[in-house]
Design a protein around this motif. Structure first.
Motif, PDB file in Angstrom:
ATOM      1  N   PHE A   4       0.855  -1.188   0.000  1.00  0.00           N
ATOM      2  CA  PHE A   4       0.000   0.000   0.000  1.00  0.00           C
ATOM      3  C   PHE A   4       0.889   1.234   0.000  1.00  0.00           C
ATOM      4  CE2 PHE A   4      -2.562  -3.297   1.967  1.00  0.00           C
ATOM      5  CZ  PHE A   4      -3.775  -3.156   1.301  1.00  0.00           C
ATOM      6  N   TRP A  20      -6.747   3.622  -6.490  1.00  0.00           N
ATOM      7  CA  TRP A  20      -6.517   4.734  -5.565  1.00  0.00           C
ATOM      8  C   TRP A  20      -7.837   5.121  -4.928  1.00  0.00           C
ATOM      9  CZ3 TRP A  20      -1.745   6.226  -4.253  1.00  0.00           C
ATOM     10  CH2 TRP A  20      -0.692   5.954  -5.140  1.00  0.00           C
ATOM     11  N   ARG A  21      -7.852   5.236  -3.614  1.00  0.00           N
ATOM     12  CA  ARG A  21      -9.046   5.635  -2.888  1.00  0.00           C
ATOM     13  C   ARG A  21      -8.738   6.855  -2.028  1.00  0.00           C
ATOM     14  NH1 ARG A  21     -10.971   3.161  -6.201  1.00  0.00           N
ATOM     15  NH2 ARG A  21     -12.246   1.267  -6.109  1.00  0.00           N
ATOM     16  N   GLU A  22      -9.689   7.773  -1.983  1.00  0.00           N
ATOM     17  CA  GLU A  22      -9.500   9.021  -1.256  1.00  0.00           C
ATOM     18  C   GLU A  22      -9.617   8.806   0.247  1.00  0.00           C
ATOM     19  OE1 GLU A  22     -12.308  12.724  -1.103  1.00  0.00           O
ATOM     20  OE2 GLU A  22     -11.126  12.819  -2.969  1.00  0.00           O
ATOM     21  N   ILE A  23      -8.645   9.326   0.983  1.00  0.00           N
ATOM     22  CA  ILE A  23      -8.678   9.298   2.440  1.00  0.00           C
ATOM     23  C   ILE A  23      -9.356  10.563   2.963  1.00  0.00           C
ATOM     24  CG2 ILE A  23      -7.260   9.283   4.524  1.00  0.00           C
ATOM     25  CD1 ILE A  23      -5.129   7.785   2.849  1.00  0.00           C
ATOM     26  N   LEU A  26      -4.872   6.563  -0.790  1.00  0.00           N
ATOM     27  CA  LEU A  26      -4.259   5.267  -0.508  1.00  0.00           C
ATOM     28  C   LEU A  26      -4.329   4.442  -1.779  1.00  0.00           C
ATOM     29  CD1 LEU A  26      -3.110   3.289   1.714  1.00  0.00           C
ATOM     30  CD2 LEU A  26      -5.437   2.357   1.815  1.00  0.00           C
ATOM     31  N   TRP A  70      -3.104   0.802  -4.083  1.00  0.00           N
ATOM     32  CA  TRP A  70      -2.628  -0.577  -4.083  1.00  0.00           C
ATOM     33  C   TRP A  70      -2.863  -1.184  -5.455  1.00  0.00           C
ATOM     34  CZ3 TRP A  70      -7.023   1.015  -1.496  1.00  0.00           C
ATOM     35  CH2 TRP A  70      -8.242   0.455  -1.888  1.00  0.00           C
ATOM     36  N   ALA A  73      -7.603  -4.471   1.916  1.00  0.00           N
ATOM     37  CA  ALA A  73      -7.602  -3.089   1.427  1.00  0.00           C
ATOM     38  C   ALA A  73      -8.620  -2.244   2.189  1.00  0.00           C
ATOM     39  CB  ALA A  73      -7.896  -3.070  -0.071  1.00  0.00           C
ATOM     40  N   LEU A 107      -7.616   1.007   4.418  1.00  0.00           N
ATOM     41  CA  LEU A 107      -8.222   2.290   4.067  1.00  0.00           C
ATOM     42  C   LEU A 107      -8.964   2.881   5.266  1.00  0.00           C
ATOM     43  CD1 LEU A 107      -8.939   4.449   2.004  1.00  0.00           C
ATOM     44  CD2 LEU A 107     -10.870   3.024   1.267  1.00  0.00           C
ATOM     45  N   ARG A 136      -8.044   6.450   7.174  1.00  0.00           N
ATOM     46  CA  ARG A 136      -8.995   7.551   7.408  1.00  0.00           C
ATOM     47  C   ARG A 136      -9.065   7.916   8.887  1.00  0.00           C
ATOM     48  NH1 ARG A 136     -13.446   5.231   3.027  1.00  0.00           N
ATOM     49  NH2 ARG A 136     -12.588   6.364   1.216  1.00  0.00           N
TER      50      ARG A 136
END
Length: 312
Positions: A145, A164-167, A272, A274, A284, A288, A292
């Motif tokens: 990650f 990609w995921r928003e924190i 974040l 991966w 994941a 995540l 957060r």
């Protein structure tokens, strides 16, 4: 011939079907082939397992003994396979977790959170100022990650191959030396900093261009920009050589006051990332969620950020 699991499955199928013909259909074999296989099995076991008749087959005493053991062995092997798969997956998910990140408090906070969430895991870290480098390490399987970010709505690096995921999304704050005239206000207008020199941590995204554009909209061109590591940025601000640009979660630091910029002309998206082929969805989701929570904790420790949030 040595007895194998497939031979036990054949014996079970014949007993359950009650005839070689029906068992051959179930097993997808021709009846002569199944008959030949049964004879080889019986030679290996030293006796007849089934008596053949016009109406099918009947299990012999030896056959009953073998079937009794088969009813124990086959479920045990199946459960062994399931347990081994779960164990291998658990080892992959919890025994090693390789994290990468750019500068800022979030990487350390995430490591701290994961130490509680997965106490058996070995967590290693790798820091880099380059989001592209971190994306490359994810793509190569050298990181699990990565914590990175983008300016505004810019596309993250390697978005076509990575997840990609928003924190969170933070405003960019300015670091001022204690005693600076603007520390007395709730925020600082960019035009009031037109005569200052600047310091920030380097990156390979569009942040520098976005900052220059924000200054142009305010009516000035920025003077000298020192791009250096975070410790040097802090020193330059503390001694009054420059004012610095930082994320709103920048931790309290002696000799420095952070203030939001009027109108939030610059924002930073914490992300974040991966590789989808190497991470389980559950792992994941856990990382995540912890990232957060780590960000929320970092935000709460910044009085200036808490004040800014309360005013929104």
């Amino acid at each position: 011939m040595e007895l194998e699991l497939r031979h036990l499955k054949t014996i079970r199928a014949i007993a359950e079907a009650g005839s070689l013909t029906r068992a051959a259909t179930v097993l997808g074999l021709a009846q002569p082939a199944l008959s030949a296989q049964l004879r080889r099995i019986e030679r290996a076991l030293g006796g007849t397992l089934f008596e053949r008749g016009r109406h099918g087959v009947r299990v012999t005493a030896l056959g009953e003994l073998v079937l009794e053991r088969t009813r124990i062995v086959l479920p045990a092997v199946t459960e062994l396979q399931r347990e081994a798969t779960r164990f291998a997956r658990t080892r992959h998910e919890t025994e090693r977790l390789r994290l990468g990140g750019t500068h800022g408090p979030l990487l350390g906070a995430l490591v701290d959170r994961l130490a509680d969430a997965a106490p058996g895991a070995t967590v290693t870290t790798r820091a880099s100022w380059s989001e592209r480098e971190l994306a490359g390490l994810l793509a190569e399987g050298r990181l699990d990650f990565a914590l990175a970010g983008t300016c505004g709505s810019a596309e993250p690096p390697g978005a076509e191959h990575l997840v990609w995921r928003e924190i969170a999304v933070d405003p960019v704050f300015v670091m001022l030396p204690d005693g600076h005239p603007l520390t007395g206000g709730r925020e600082a207008d960019l035009i009031e900093l037109a005569d200052e020199e600047w310091a920030c941590v380097p990156g390979d995204g569009c942040f520098a261009d976005c900052f220059t554009a924000a200054c142009a909209r305010a009516g000035f061109a920025p003077r000298r920009m020192y791009e250096t590591d975070i410790a040097s940025c802090v020193h330059l601000v503390q001694v009054g050589r420059a004012v610095g640009l930082c994320r709103a979660t920048f931790p309290p630091t002696p000799g420095i006051t952070t203030r939001p910029l009027t109108g939030s002309p610059l924002v930073w998206r914490h992300l974040l990332g991966w590789h989808p082929a190497t991470q389980e969805a559950g792992t994941a989701a856990t990382v995540l969620a912890e990232a957060r929570t780590a960000h929320a904790g970092a935000a709460a420790r910044s009085d200036s950020y808490a004040d800014w949030l309360a005013a929104q």
